[in-house]
Motif scaffolding. Structure first.
Motif: not given
Length: 396
Positions: A329-332, A339-341, A362-366
């Protein structure tokens, strides 16, 4: 019989009865799985979520990554090397006793990594990285496994005694070499004679080997089986330099990352990795200035993006073959949630040679509330890596 000078073997027998010497510290390279290099991980955005811990026995290793994804598989697209500078520069003076002192062990086990990533056509080096790894706690180290060290010492003493006795038996029986008799000093001084005695020893070893003797290979295999997943804790830092054309001419610091990894054993055939990372990355955006109803100006803007990452990886298997599943889980500060698997396998292809396969998404969302209709974006990735480190020392 080991192809060493007889005098050296006898010194082993006497010295190891009290305490292992520097030769044991140097000999202790074991074929554990090769870890991720900090300099390699920071180059690849898909796999820098968690940094697999290193081990105290590793002096030098190389990772050749993504070699099936480029246009020319023979020429590596991503390459990194890692080595222990203090160990390599002082390997003739470092003793096993030094490793019993945790402060010295940490210094000896600090590892420096260097990595490079070329452009898509492979013509220019567009990304370059350096990294430093410090292992604070390593329960796979020789200094944390006195029972294994004692077993090695016992095996060395028994082996030296058997070999010495065999040479004496050859001399007493009147064995000839090139039509001439020989003595112990001749065996120590003549390489050809030593090879000749070696061949006889290997043919007759089972007839006189002590019943309590275990081969060094057997001891190593037992050691790796018992300790591959032991507790570890380490910290690493890495710096990435990038350029639009050539890193040599126009490079700039584009990313910094701090890795912290905790490895916890799960029974005899499992391991749990917990990674907490912080990175700061230079990003590009576009500033749009409206001059009038017809003309606009788009200016590139540089800004720093700070990212926090929490990742977990679970291994199941053995030292030589294991599979894993990883979540992250990443947040910047750019308000992008990632979110990565990732699933993969590590396999020991030969002594000192490893293969690693990774598949993931990787799933990315703002997370910006001002953006309406925001959807998840997908990014699938895969790569196969070849990893190499110095093989186990066969002769002692």
């Amino acid at each position: 019989m080991k192809k060493f000078l007889l005098t050296t073997i006898l010194l082993y027998a006497s010295n190891l009865s009290a305490q292992p010497d520097s030769a044991l510290a140097k000999w202790g390279k074991l074929d554990f799985a090769i870890p991720d290099h900090p300099a390699f991980s920071i180059l690849n955005n898909n796999t820098d979520n968690i940094l697999r811990p290193g081990n105290s026995n590793e002096l030098f290793s190389l990772i050749y990554a993504n070699f099936l994804n480029g246009k020319t598989p023979v020429i590596p697209k991503d390459l990194s090397v890692e080595f222990a500078p203090v160990q390599l520069s002082g390997m003739n003076t470092i003793t096993y006793a030094d490793y019993k002192k945790n402060g010295k062990r940490i210094l000896y086990d600090c590892k420096l990594s260097i990595g490079g990533k070329t452009s898509e056509d492979g013509d220019t080096l567009q990304n370059f990285a350096i990294g430093l790894r410090t292992t604070w706690v390593d329960k796979t180290a020789l200094s944390a496994n006195q029972e294994f060290v004692d077993s090695v010492c016992k095996a060395l003493k028994l082996s030296a005694r058997d070999e010495h006795g065999f040479i004496l038996s050859l001399i007493n029986e009147g064995q000839l070499y090139n039509g001439k008799s020989f003595n112990e000093d001749d065996v120590a001084a003549d390489n050809g004679l030593r090879d000749f005695v070696d061949s006889l020893y290997n043919l007759n070893r089972e007839n006189f080997k002590d019943a309590r003797f275990f081969s060094i290979k057997e001891l190593r295999d037992q050691y790796k089986k018992k300790t591959w997943n032991k507790f570890k804790f380490e910290t690493a830092i890495a710096f990435k330099f990038s350029s639009a054309d050539s890193i040599v001419r126009n490079g700039y610091l584009s990313k910094f990352q701090l890795y912290n990894t905790l490895a916890v054993p799960l029974g005899k055939s499992g391991q749990w990795l917990i990674g907490i990372n912080v990175s700061s990355e230079r990003r590009d955006s576009v500033k749009i200035t409206v001059v009038d109803s017809v003309n606009t100006i788009m200016d590139p803007v540089k800004y720093q993006n700070t990212i926090g990452t929490l990742a977990m990886r679970f291994y199941v298997g053995s030292n030589n073959f294991k599979s894993f599943i990883e979540t992250s889980l990443k947040n910047g500060s750019d308000k992008l949630l990632n979110i990565g698997l990732n699933i993969g396998t590590e396999i020991n292809l030969a002594d000192g040679l490893w293969g690693a396969i990774n598949l993931g998404n990787n799933w990315m969302k703002s997370t910006d509330s001002n953006i309406a209709g925001n959807k998840w974006l997908n990014n699938f990735f895969w790569h196969i890596d070849i990893r190499f480190h110095l093989p186990e020392k066969k002769k002692i």
